[in-house]
Scaffold this motif. Structure first.
Motif, PDB file in Angstrom:
ATOM      1  N   TYR A 149     -33.168  -6.594   7.691  1.00  0.00           N
ATOM      2  CA  TYR A 149     -34.372  -6.416   6.872  1.00  0.00           C
ATOM      3  C   TYR A 149     -34.801  -4.954   6.949  1.00  0.00           C
ATOM      4  O   TYR A 149     -35.042  -4.424   8.035  1.00  0.00           O
ATOM      5  CB  TYR A 149     -35.485  -7.334   7.384  1.00  0.00           C
ATOM      6  CG  TYR A 149     -36.849  -7.054   6.806  1.00  0.00           C
ATOM      7  CD1 TYR A 149     -37.158  -7.416   5.496  1.00  0.00           C
ATOM      8  CD2 TYR A 149     -37.836  -6.448   7.584  1.00  0.00           C
ATOM      9  CE1 TYR A 149     -38.423  -7.162   4.967  1.00  0.00           C
ATOM     10  CE2 TYR A 149     -39.114  -6.200   7.068  1.00  0.00           C
ATOM     11  CZ  TYR A 149     -39.399  -6.557   5.756  1.00  0.00           C
ATOM     12  OH  TYR A 149     -40.640  -6.307   5.231  1.00  0.00           O
TER      13      TYR A 149
ATOM     14  N   SER B 124     -37.229  -2.354   7.143  1.00  0.00           N
ATOM     15  CA  SER B 124     -38.649  -2.354   7.501  1.00  0.00           C
ATOM     16  C   SER B 124     -39.354  -1.047   7.162  1.00  0.00           C
ATOM     17  O   SER B 124     -40.539  -0.866   7.499  1.00  0.00           O
ATOM     18  CB  SER B 124     -38.818  -2.672   8.987  1.00  0.00           C
ATOM     19  OG  SER B 124     -38.092  -1.765   9.787  1.00  0.00           O
TER      20      SER B 124
ATOM     21  N   VAL C  33     -33.524  -7.460   2.037  1.00  0.00           N
ATOM     22  CA  VAL C  33     -32.912  -8.248   3.102  1.00  0.00           C
ATOM     23  C   VAL C  33     -31.491  -8.609   2.695  1.00  0.00           C
ATOM     24  O   VAL C  33     -31.190  -8.743   1.506  1.00  0.00           O
ATOM     25  CB  VAL C  33     -33.744  -9.529   3.391  1.00  0.00           C
ATOM     26  CG1 VAL C  33     -33.727 -10.479   2.200  1.00  0.00           C
ATOM     27  CG2 VAL C  33     -33.260 -10.235   4.641  1.00  0.00           C
TER      28      VAL C  33
ATOM     29  N   LYS D 198     -38.232  -3.531   2.414  1.00  0.00           N
ATOM     30  CA  LYS D 198     -38.414  -4.990   2.340  1.00  0.00           C
ATOM     31  C   LYS D 198     -37.203  -5.708   1.744  1.00  0.00           C
ATOM     32  O   LYS D 198     -37.275  -6.916   1.470  1.00  0.00           O
ATOM     33  CB  LYS D 198     -39.688  -5.360   1.566  1.00  0.00           C
ATOM     34  CG  LYS D 198     -40.961  -4.854   2.230  1.00  0.00           C
ATOM     35  CD  LYS D 198     -42.198  -5.312   1.485  1.00  0.00           C
ATOM     36  CE  LYS D 198     -43.456  -4.804   2.185  1.00  0.00           C
ATOM     37  NZ  LYS D 198     -44.693  -5.225   1.498  1.00  0.00           N
TER      38      LYS D 198
END
Length: 465
Positions: free
Chosen positions: A257, A259, A245, A243
């Protein structure tokens, strides 16, 4: 010591890090890009390889201590054919900016939906599949040679790896930018190979990003990491964490980002491998912007401005515009995926060079905002602070992005995070810490003006879709 080679669109850099993460040596060699005709952008892989070799030799000479390991970050969607035995290119390398395969993409549009689900990539001339099909149609002799296993089609990273180690390989992070990789299995997709008429024996074998690729030339140290440059930049921003970025601004730009352990397909964005080793794979959702620094090189040409006189950040600082400028020379990538088009001027004074430059800079910011909004909507979360790095992360651009997004943007004191990302992979003991001297950009309170500008941008951009 740890040696990092960062091979980018317009230059190749070398860095020596000590075991505390301090850069004790760096060097750089520029290379040429060629534009023989419209939509054709090429580079010479041998010129780039020789630059890598020179930089490695100079770094070895400059190091006071033995080099323990080497890592390589590379521009991603640049492709060529080379002779497998001689490890010599037989074509120029088609840059990621090259869009000569527009016609191929148009002819295959009916396949775009399943390709996107299979590979995580939109059908675009940016990627390897259309580039391959275009090249074998223009040069039919390539098809027979690759079918016989005599030549290889691959990325610039795989050619450099092959030449430096004598071992053929491509890493997960860059293989996932080919339109040929099944993003779920992380193997070459038979369906994609059939569509683009590529025999599997003509492609490099796929390996993890963190992997022993072999000994470098005649030296004792090995190449232990190959990774895409933008993925490395996110890792350099502490992007190992799920999470996280980050944004990176170079010749192109990316918003990335982390993931986590599973691919997350987000409409309009790219899904790739961020990092892999023998135990796990980490995925990244990414919005790419084709033109960042390259936009200002383009404006130098069309506005007849000497490179040393551009200084776009200073020109933009005290310049305002009510209009919109969108350059079409390299098309638009995320989130709209539009191939090359004529430049758009809307309510722009064409006699005011600084206004054009300001509007060009703002076009980057608008695309960043569109990507972030699409990302946050899909994952149902906002980011309190977004980190920006790279040579294009200038004050005027980051302030505009903060104004558009309404979010705080943080720029580290050390902007070159790509090399740091590779170093972090090589030296897992390194403890990353944020610096007190990082600069923060906070959003403007004049939301009415920003809202109007965004509305105007979206009206113009919708005419291209």
């Amino acid at each position: 010591m740890y040696l990092i080679i960062d091979q980018g669109t317009s230059s190749t850099k070398a860095f020596l890090f000590n075991d505390r993460g301090k850069i004790i040596y760096n060097n750089k060699i520029k290379h040429s890009l060629y534009n023989p005709s419209r939509n054709h952008i090429e580079c010479d892989a041998v010129e780039i390889l020789n630059a890598c070799i020179v930089l490695i030799k100079k770094a070895v000479k400059a190091s006071n201590n033995p080099i323990l390991s080497m890592g390589l970050s590379v521009q991603r969607s640049t492709f060529l054919f080379w002779d497998k035995k001689r490890i010599m290119p037989i074509t120029m390398a088609l840059s990621w900016q090259d869009s000569r395969s527009n016609d191929i993409v148009e002819n295959l549009k009916e396949h775009s939906t399943w390709l996107y689900k299979k590979t995580g990539l939109p059908l675009s001339p940016h990627f390897g599949g259309p580039k391959y099909l275009k090249m074998i149609k223009e040069l039919p002799s390539l098809k027979k040679k690759i079918a016989n296993g005599n030549i290889i089609f691959g990325t610039l990273s795989s050619y450099i790896t092959h030449a430096l180690t004598k071992k053929l390989a491509i890493d997960h992070s860059i293989a996932s930018r080919t339109l040929l990789l099944d993003i779920n299995t992380c193997d070459w997709s038979d369906e994609c190979l059939d569509l683009f008429e590529i025999p599997k024996l003509g492609l490099p074998p796929i390996k993890p990003t963190n992997y022993n690729y072999g000994k470098i030339l005649d030296y004792k140290f090995h190449l232990n990491c190959v990774i895409g440059d933008q993925q490395a930049a996110l890792i350099g921003q502490n992007g190992f964490s799920e999470k996280s970025v980050g944004m990176n601004f170079g010749t192109s730009a990316s918003i990335l980002y982390n993931s986590g352990d599973n691919p997350q397909i987000i409409n309009g964005l790219i899904t790739s491998i961020l990092f892999s080793d023998s135990n796990k794979k980490t995925y990244v959702s990414e919005g790419t912007i084709n033109a960042c620094n390259s936009l200002f090189y383009y404006l130098e040409d069309i506005l007849n401005i000497e490179h040393t006189q551009m200084r776009w950040d200073k020109r933009c600082k005290n310049q305002d515009t009510e209009g919109i400028f969108i350059s079409g020379f390299s098309g638009i990538a995320a989130p709209y995926w539009v191939s090359g088009f004529d430049d758009i001027y809307y309510k722009i004074n064409k006699n005011n060079k600084n206004e054009i430059i300001r509007a060009g800079m703002e076009s980057i910011g608008f695309l960043v905002n569109d990507i972030i909004k699409m990302l946050t909507k899909s994952i149902s979360m906002n980011f309190p602070i977004i980190t920006a790095s790279g040579g294009g992360s200038r004050d005027s651009l980051l302030q505009f992005i903060s104004d558009l997004t309404g979010q705080i943007i943080r720029r580290p004191k050390i902007r070159d995070k790509t090399a740091l990302g590779v170093y972090r992979i090589l030296n897992s003991n390194y403890n990353y810490k944020m610096q007190d001297k990082d600069k923060l950009f906070e959003p403007s309170k004049d939301r009415d003006k920003i809202t109007f500008k965004i509305k105007q941008w979206r009206e113009i951009i919708s005419s291209l879709k």
